[in-house]
Design a protein around this motif. Structure first.
Motif, PDB file in Angstrom:
ATOM      1  N   ALA A 123       0.818  -1.228   0.000  1.00 26.83           N
ATOM      2  CA  ALA A 123       0.000   0.000   0.000  1.00 26.83           C
ATOM      3  C   ALA A 123       0.847   1.270   0.000  1.00 26.83           C
ATOM      4  CB  ALA A 123      -1.002   0.007   1.154  1.00 26.83           C
ATOM      5  N   CYS A 124       2.015   1.196  -0.638  1.00 25.51           N
ATOM      6  CA  CYS A 124       2.884   2.370  -0.776  1.00 25.51           C
ATOM      7  C   CYS A 124       2.915   2.789  -2.238  1.00 25.51           C
ATOM      8  CB  CYS A 124       4.303   2.051  -0.322  1.00 25.51           C
ATOM      9  SG  CYS A 124       4.412   1.580   1.409  1.00 25.51           S
ATOM     10  N   GLY A 125       2.322   3.916  -2.545  1.00 22.98           N
ATOM     11  CA  GLY A 125       2.310   4.389  -3.928  1.00 22.98           C
ATOM     12  C   GLY A 125       1.022   5.118  -4.217  1.00 22.98           C
ATOM     13  N   SER A 126       0.884   5.607  -5.444  1.00 21.75           N
ATOM     14  CA  SER A 126      -0.334   6.324  -5.820  1.00 21.75           C
ATOM     15  C   SER A 126      -0.792   5.953  -7.212  1.00 21.75           C
ATOM     16  CB  SER A 126      -0.084   7.840  -5.799  1.00 21.75           C
ATOM     17  OG  SER A 126       0.416   8.239  -4.554  1.00 21.75           O
ATOM     18  N   THR A 149      -3.494   3.169  -3.831  1.00 24.58           N
ATOM     19  CA  THR A 149      -2.894   1.867  -3.947  1.00 24.58           C
ATOM     20  C   THR A 149      -3.919   0.740  -4.142  1.00 24.58           C
ATOM     21  OG1 THR A 149      -2.905   1.471  -1.559  1.00 24.58           O
ATOM     22  CG2 THR A 149      -0.968   2.543  -2.466  1.00 24.58           C
ATOM     23  N   ASP A 169      -7.273   2.653   2.786  1.00 21.25           N
ATOM     24  CA  ASP A 169      -6.938   4.047   2.488  1.00 21.25           C
ATOM     25  C   ASP A 169      -6.154   4.639   3.654  1.00 21.25           C
ATOM     26  OD1 ASP A 169      -7.289   6.974   2.315  1.00 21.25           O
ATOM     27  OD2 ASP A 169      -8.714   6.561   0.701  1.00 21.25           O
ATOM     28  N   THR A 170      -4.900   4.973   3.383  1.00 21.52           N
ATOM     29  CA  THR A 170      -4.030   5.594   4.394  1.00 21.52           C
ATOM     30  C   THR A 170      -3.952   7.094   4.142  1.00 21.52           C
ATOM     31  OG1 THR A 170      -2.672   3.601   4.157  1.00 21.52           O
ATOM     32  CG2 THR A 170      -1.771   5.378   5.503  1.00 21.52           C
ATOM     33  N   GLY A 171      -3.882   7.429   2.838  1.00 17.79           N
ATOM     34  CA  GLY A 171      -3.774   8.831   2.461  1.00 17.79           C
ATOM     35  C   GLY A 171      -4.509   9.112   1.167  1.00 17.79           C
ATOM     36  N   GLY A 172      -5.327   8.152   0.729  1.00 15.61           N
ATOM     37  CA  GLY A 172      -6.068   8.364  -0.514  1.00 15.61           C
ATOM     38  C   GLY A 172      -6.249   7.115  -1.343  1.00 15.61           C
ATOM     39  N   SER A 173      -5.791   5.993  -0.833  1.00 16.37           N
ATOM     40  CA  SER A 173      -5.702   4.783  -1.658  1.00 16.37           C
ATOM     41  C   SER A 173      -7.014   4.170  -2.114  1.00 16.37           C
ATOM     42  CB  SER A 173      -4.892   3.720  -0.934  1.00 16.37           C
ATOM     43  OG  SER A 173      -3.540   4.011  -1.091  1.00 16.37           O
ATOM     44  N   MET A 201      -0.421  -0.275   6.706  1.00 16.68           N
ATOM     45  CA  MET A 201       0.625   0.546   6.114  1.00 16.68           C
ATOM     46  C   MET A 201       1.031   1.554   7.193  1.00 16.68           C
ATOM     47  SD  MET A 201       1.951   3.173   4.293  1.00 16.68           S
ATOM     48  CE  MET A 201       1.082   4.178   3.104  1.00 16.68           C
ATOM     49  N   TYR A 321       2.348  14.331   6.487  1.00 16.07           N
ATOM     50  CA  TYR A 321       1.931  12.928   6.374  1.00 16.07           C
ATOM     51  C   TYR A 321       3.124  11.972   6.268  1.00 16.07           C
ATOM     52  CZ  TYR A 321      -0.066   8.946   3.632  1.00 16.07           C
ATOM     53  OH  TYR A 321      -0.423   7.724   3.136  1.00 16.07           O
ATOM     54  N   TYR A 322       4.079  12.312   5.394  1.00 13.60           N
ATOM     55  CA  TYR A 322       5.130  11.322   5.104  1.00 13.60           C
ATOM     56  C   TYR A 322       6.052  10.971   6.273  1.00 13.60           C
ATOM     57  CZ  TYR A 322       3.486  10.087   0.583  1.00 13.60           C
ATOM     58  OH  TYR A 322       2.706   9.567  -0.414  1.00 13.60           O
ATOM     59  N   ARG A 356      10.809   4.006   2.224  1.00  9.60           N
ATOM     60  CA  ARG A 356      10.069   4.314   3.451  1.00  9.60           C
ATOM     61  C   ARG A 356      10.716   3.644   4.667  1.00  9.60           C
ATOM     62  NH1 ARG A 356       3.864   5.305   1.622  1.00  9.60           N
ATOM     63  NH2 ARG A 356       4.421   6.102  -0.423  1.00  9.60           N
ATOM     64  N   ASP A 423      -1.874  12.917  -3.947  1.00 14.16           N
ATOM     65  CA  ASP A 423      -2.738  12.767  -2.775  1.00 14.16           C
ATOM     66  C   ASP A 423      -2.934  14.056  -1.980  1.00 14.16           C
ATOM     67  OD1 ASP A 423      -3.206  10.021  -3.229  1.00 14.16           O
ATOM     68  OD2 ASP A 423      -1.170   9.618  -2.556  1.00 14.16           O
TER      69      ASP A 423
HETATM   70  N1  GLN Z   1      -0.195   7.465  -1.891  1.00 12.40           N
HETATM   71  C1  GLN Z   1      -0.159   7.523  -0.460  1.00 12.40           C
HETATM   72  C2  GLN Z   1       1.094   6.877   0.057  1.00 12.40           C
HETATM   73  O1  GLN Z   1       1.831   6.387  -0.732  1.00 12.40           O
HETATM   74  C3  GLN Z   1      -1.361   6.864   0.114  1.00 12.40           C
HETATM   75  C4  GLN Z   1      -1.251   5.389   0.137  1.00 12.40           C
HETATM   76  C5  GLN Z   1      -2.418   4.732   0.834  1.00 12.40           C
HETATM   77  O2  GLN Z   1      -3.444   5.366   1.086  1.00 12.40           O
HETATM   78  N2  GLN Z   1      -2.211   3.501   1.233  1.00 12.40           N
HETATM   79  O3  GLN Z   1       1.319   6.848   1.215  1.00 12.40           O
END
Ligand code: GLN
Length: 475
Positions: A123-126, A149, A169-173, A201, A321-322, A356, A423
């Protein structure tokens, strides 16, 4: 023939379409088209047998609310006997040994899990491109990324591989791929849905949520998966009195409203917030224009008003966030040391996951404590306060879902910040712990564009009503 989720549910219940026929139809579509979409990593070999069992229950009038509907599950949610790979070589041969809470609830309502979805690794990516098992393609915009993701979950719905899907969904997934693929997706309030059985994640942001071709389907699946669980403390210990006031911090997850019934009420005379900060952040102005038009149409149709609101600090959301994600992800992945589960993650993962882990290890060092992590938590708090005060003035907030259209698969993006920028609109919601959902609002250059609605925490019913309203006008 394609049916709405409501029609399909009723046809199955009445015996006009059998569960087995429904499932076989989808399995056929997967067989024919998944080669090019790559949304499904694994098909459940028992799906037809499970559908036959559901048919017996339907005949006996004893079937549950999801009877015979086909559901695709993101590969980071544990399902007994199915591979939970997180689309990583690390967990390539790992099979679920128990059902996540959401899965147990789906099975109890006779939903049929037909397969496990592709996704960005851990779940790392967009974009849906970081999967160790190849990128997912966007069925609604050929040649382009589906977003990530929960890339496979959204693409599976859009490609006609299932009735409903689960993402995380962590940040928009959930919302980002829903927007790019032209489907509905919900990121529930933090604490609304049990995360037990989800491979985290970032555990302080993650929520499991539904994807569907329509708001009805999202509401139906929400109703099933939401609620208190003994297995996840974040779904408990909250105070019912604060639900109606929308107080994010103390609202309760204990009672699940009847979302489907509330959906019929619709909305009228509400206050809609739009923010100049969000307008500025939109790198493709056509997207903002389309969303603004849709919001105005919705306001006119529902006798609602649009108000410009201030959302200070949202432009800092990505930077806040990051560091939190890196630190929590680093900590969460320590269990993948090659002894208990699969391979050692550092030896087997892709570039973004490694970035990460290494970043999180560095930020976690004592000497950096006040520099990155604590500052990030402070920014998170400010953003959450911004939402809390905005929701004193308005009932919902409308924004784009992503600031740009999905890129072509394979486009070289060497600066991670460019990828992270997808995101910008979705991350603030996770930082604030509120809920949000996406519904198709139109197309630009033939590519779907989703409208994001945000509501106070635990107001999923208002969210779903809004999405249903917007869906109606764009039909
Ligand atoms: N694109 C964001 C990230 O890479 C969100 C990923 C998510 O929601 N799992 O952290």
């Amino acid at each position: 023939m394609t049916y709405s989720t409501e029609e399909k549910k009723s046809l199955i219940k009445k015996g006009k379409i059998t569960a087995s026929k429904n499932i076989k139809g989808f399995l056929n579509a997967v067989r024919k088209k998944n080669g090019s979409v790559n949304a499904i990593l694994h098909v459940n070999e028992n799906a037809v047998a499970e559908a036959e069992a559901a048919d017996r229950k339907i005949k006996a009038g004893k079937a549950g609310r999801l009877a015979g509907l086909a559901i695709v599950v993101k590969s980071n949610i544990s399902v007994t006997g199915l591979p939970v790979t997180c689309a990583s070589k690390t967990l390539e041969n790992y099979y679920g040994t128990f059902d996540a809470d959401v899965i147990a609830k789906i099975k109890a309502e006779d939903g049929i899990i037909i397969g496990m979805a592709n996704m960005d690794e851990f779940a790392c990516g967009s974009s849906g491109e970081t999967s160790a098992f190849g990128a997912t393609h966007n069925p609604a915009a050929p040649g382009r990324i589906p977003g990530g993701t929960s890339s496979g979950s959204a693409a599976a719905v859009a490609a006609g591989f299932c009735d409903l899907a689960l993402g995380s969904d962590t940040g928009g997934s959930i919302r980002n791929p829903a927007s790019h693929c032209g489907v509905v997706g919900i990121k529930p309030s933090y604490g609304r849905v049990s995360r037990y059985g989800l491979v985290d994640m970032t555990m302080s942001f993650d929520q499991i949520g539904p994807l569907s071709n329509d708001a009805y389907g999202a509401a139906l699946l929400m109703e099933v998966i939401a609620g208190k669980s003994e297995n996840d403390g974040t779904t408990q210990f909250r105070d019912e009195r604060n639900v109606q006031s929308g107080n994010a911090r103390f609202a309760t997850a204990n009672k699940v409203p009847d979302y489907l019934k509330l959906l019929q009420n619709g909305v009228k005379g509400i206050k809609i917030g739009m923010s100049p900060e969000f307008e500025e952040m939109c790198s493709d102005k056509r997207i903002y224009g389309l969303i603004e038009d849709a919001a105005h149409k919705f306001a006119a149709a529902t006798k609602s008003t649009i108000k410009q609101i201030k959302l200070p600090y949202v432009d800092m959301a990505i930077q806040a966030y990051y560091p939190i994600v890196y630190v929590e992800f680093f900590s969460g992945t320590r269990k993948f040391d090659g002894r208990k589960y699969g391979k050692k993650i550092e030896d087997s993962c892709g570039e973004e996951v490694l970035r990460r882990i290494l970043g999180g290890r560095e930020i976690s060092k004592a000497e950096h404590h006040g520099t990155y992590y604590r500052k990030a938590l402070m920014a998170k708090k400010r953003i959450a306060e911004g939402f809390e005060s905005a929701f004193k003035d308005v009932d919902i907030i409308i924004s784009p879902t992503t600031p740009m259209l999905p890129h072509r698969i394979g486009t070289k993006i060497s600066d991670p910040m460019v990828m992270y920028a997808y995101d910008a609109y979705t991350i603030p919601v996770n930082l604030a712990g509120v809920c949000a959902g996406v519904v198709p609002a139109g197309k630009i250059d033939g590519i779907p564009v989703g409208l994001q609605t945000m509501t106070p925490a635990f107001r999923e019913e208002l969210l779903l009503q809004t999405l249903a309203g917007i869906e109606k006008q764009s039909l």
